[in-house]
Design an enzyme around this catalytic site. Structure first.
Site, PDB file in Angstrom:
ATOM      1  N   GLU A   1       0.800  -1.224   0.000  1.00 40.61           N
ATOM      2  CA  GLU A   1       0.000   0.000   0.000  1.00 40.61           C
ATOM      3  C   GLU A   1       0.833   1.275   0.000  1.00 40.61           C
ATOM      4  OE1 GLU A   1      -2.552  -3.269   1.768  1.00 40.61           O
ATOM      5  OE2 GLU A   1      -0.484  -2.561   2.090  1.00 40.61           O
TER       6      GLU A   1
ATOM      7  N   PHE B   1     -12.204  -6.863  13.394  1.00 35.91           N
ATOM      8  CA  PHE B   1     -11.072  -7.311  12.591  1.00 35.91           C
ATOM      9  C   PHE B   1     -10.669  -6.229  11.593  1.00 35.91           C
ATOM     10  CE2 PHE B   1      -9.524  -9.529   8.701  1.00 35.91           C
ATOM     11  CZ  PHE B   1      -8.339 -10.008   9.233  1.00 35.91           C
ATOM     12  N   GLN B   2      -9.401  -5.892  11.593  1.00 33.95           N
ATOM     13  CA  GLN B   2      -8.811  -4.878  10.721  1.00 33.95           C
ATOM     14  C   GLN B   2      -9.468  -3.506  10.887  1.00 33.95           C
ATOM     15  OE1 GLN B   2      -8.468  -6.373   6.641  1.00 33.95           O
ATOM     16  NE2 GLN B   2      -6.483  -7.278   7.180  1.00 33.95           N
TER      17      GLN B   2
ATOM     18  N   LYS C   1     -17.711  -0.314   5.206  1.00 34.21           N
ATOM     19  CA  LYS C   1     -18.175  -1.343   4.269  1.00 34.21           C
ATOM     20  C   LYS C   1     -19.686  -1.271   4.043  1.00 34.21           C
ATOM     21  CE  LYS C   1     -17.852  -6.328   3.379  1.00 34.21           C
ATOM     22  NZ  LYS C   1     -16.735  -6.665   2.518  1.00 34.21           N
TER      23      LYS C   1
ATOM     24  N   MET D   1      24.491   8.797   3.646  1.00 32.67           N
ATOM     25  CA  MET D   1      24.378  10.085   4.317  1.00 32.67           C
ATOM     26  C   MET D   1      24.574   9.944   5.822  1.00 32.67           C
ATOM     27  SD  MET D   1      24.073  13.286   3.724  1.00 32.67           S
ATOM     28  CE  MET D   1      23.181  13.669   2.226  1.00 32.67           C
TER      29      MET D   1
END
Length: 563
Positions: free
Chosen positions: A50, A112-113, A162, A477
């Site tokens: 993602e 969930f999630q 949802k 760096m």
């Protein structure tokens, strides 16, 4: 006709002119993906993580000026975008992030999630929305895009439960928008422009400082015209590279911690600075108390909160950069401003030119390939309209110092946040926006591994993105800072155990090339750059080459270490 929320969402995206969405599916957004097959004119690009989706949307937005869009699922899908959202926020990039969410009746019960993505992203978005009613969906999308692209651009997140996506209602697209408390000022008042010009005409040692706001505001043409009228030297910040032609004699370089000698010296001795679309962050100013000590500062910015935030400004100009420069040009062309711009600053321009010639960015050639040589060779063999993306670290700065950016939106990098791993997915977004142009990611061997999975995205979509790895087997760096400021106490920066990047490229389905010497640089690099395939070029460079100039933390811009 009644539409599902999924269809309303996709129809709304098309109403906003979206033709491309970067995404990764999951349970909370599966209904949206189920609807996608009914919208063949809306292209979906499947990324491999993602974070790649938001960085690709960011690269698409920076190179086109349009709003980039990404779609991810709830929970970890949403949280994986946070670094990319903060990256876009720091650099004022217009992106809309669509995140799935658990059904409204399950929110707050540790479903969930489930994650509070609004709370997480509130500090790093321009605004964010939770759609609780399908009747608000189209209006929310309309508002999100408007906010993302107007005023000071930035990321806007829309959280989509949802059950809202599954519900149905009539689809009505709101053509008109009204925001009670959001009305950006695009054109400065006459009084502000007049006050600014009263200061500019006093300049004997004037400098124009162009930032990312010039590019985001599509003001490069107006800036260039104005600069040539007033004969002022122009410096460009890291985010402003390309705002003014980098090969123009009036361009004096990039100022700041890794800025050019002439740019830092000119700002330190200037009597007037016209800053446009600049944040005056710490990497630009050095020690704030000694920044531009003799200068009267005129500051153009569309965001009034950016003015006087870090430095004292005598003449604020709250305006879109393009409108402000047009206003200045109109004042000059009308004859209302009397000044011998050419003569008054002739001696100053000669002084600044002497500084450019005295200490240009340079390096000492040796038996080993220098990373600066590689960047110079990339410019030599790349197309004129190539777009350079970078990772973050030494590779980013060498790409800024040794490549002359002649056009805006051709140097794509994470400036404000310094996000390693951005360059490859941003290059994918740029390549999809401009299929016919050469897109080159100048990378380090450390940062490229952070999102190297997106090579699969490039291969799958037949994108000829080029990744040039300046491979010094160090976190370069950080190692340089350990060398200079921590008594060479090298901890956790040695990357001697690195993968074989050529074999890794081939495993992803790319072309892989290794360059180890100057002869190979000039024979293999041109072929790689002009290959029609996704190509990874592993260039073995001097391990301990450092970036110079460098201004030590807490030092003034005039206290540069030149080598």
């Amino acid at each position: 006709m009644r539409y599902t929320g999924a269809r309303i969402l996709l129809e709304s995206l098309k109403k906003e002119g979206v033709d491309l969405v970067f995404g990764y599916p999951g349970g909370a957004v599966i209904d949206i993906y189920n609807e996608w097959s009914n919208h063949p004119d809306l292209r979906h690009i499947l990324v491999r993580q993602e974070l790649g989706a938001i960085h690709a949307a960011d690269g698409y937005a920076r190179t086109t000026g349009k709003v980039g869009v990404c779609l991810v699922t709830s929970g970890p899908g949403a949280t994986n975008t946070v670094t990319g959202i903060a990256t876009a926020y720091s650099d004022s990039v217009p992106v809309v992030i669509l995140t799935g969410q658990v059904p409204t009746h399950m929110m707050g019960v540790d479903a969930f999630q489930e994650v509070d993505i609004l709370g997480i992203t509130r500090p790093c978005t321009k605004h964010n929305y939770l759609v609780k009613d399908i009747k608000d969906l189209a209006l929310t999308i309309r508002r999100a895009f408007h906010l993302a692209r107007t005023g000071r651009p930035g990321p806007v997140l829309v959280d989509l439960p949802k059950d809202v996506i599954q519900a149905t209602c009539e689809f009505e697209w709101p053509e008109d928008l009204h925001f009670r408390s959001y009305n950006p000022t695009y054109e400065a008042s006459r009084n502000q422009l007049r006050s600014a010009m009263d200061i500019l005409v006093t300049a004997k040692k004037g400098v124009i400082l162009a930032g990312g706001g010039v590019i985001m505001g599509d003001a490069s043409e107006e800036l260039t015209r104005f600069a040539r009228m007033v004969k002022m030297p122009v410096a460009s910040t890291l985010m402003g590279l390309g705002a003014f032609p980098g090969d123009d004699p009036m361009w004096i370089g990039m100022p700041g911690m890794h800025g050019m000698f002439a740019a830092n010296r000119a700002i330190s001795q200037a009597d007037v600075i016209l800053a446009a679309g600049v944040r005056f962050d710490d990497r630009l100013t050095g020690r704030l108390s000694s920044f531009a000590p003799h200068a009267r500062i005129v500051h153009i910015d569309i965001d009034p909160t950016s003015i006087r935030k870090n430095v004292e400004v005598e003449a604020p100009v709250i305006s879109d950069c393009r409108a402000a420069f047009k206003g200045f040009i109109d004042m000059l062309e009308s004859g209302r401003v009397v000044k011998d711009w050419d003569g008054d600053m002739a001696e100053w321009r000669k002084t600044v030119t002497d500084w450019k010639n005295l200490h240009p960015v340079s390096y000492e050639e040796g038996d080993l390939l220098k990373p600066q040589q590689v960047v110079e060779a990339i410019q030599k063999y790349a197309d004129e309209d190539s777009i350079i993306t970078t990772e973050v670290g030494q590779n980013q700065i060498w790409a800024a110092q040794f490549y002359a950016y002649r056009h805006p939106r051709t140097y794509i990098t994470s400036g404000g946040l310094g996000t390693m791993g951005m360059g490859l997915p941003a290059g994918i977004g740029a390549q999809l926006a401009f299929p016919g142009r050469m897109i080159i990611d100048i990378a380090g061997d450390g940062s490229i591994l952070m999102n190297i999975q997106e090579l699969t995205t490039a291969v799958e979509n037949k994108l000829p993105v080029k990744v040039i790895i300046l491979n010094n087997r160090y976190l370069g760096m950080v190692r340089q800072w350990q060398e200079l400021f921590y008594k060479k106490n090298y901890v956790a920066t040695d990357l001697d155990c690195q993968p074989d990047f050529v074999k890794l490229a081939e495993a992803f389905g790319c072309e892989g090339v290794r360059i180890t010497n100057k002869e190979e640089l000039h024979t293999l690099l041109p072929k790689a750059l002009h290959s029609p395939h996704t190509t990874v070029v592993d260039v073995v460079v001097d391990r301990e080459e450092d970036v110079y100039p460098i201004v030590s933390p807490g030092a003034s811009l005039e206290e540069m270490l030149l080598a």
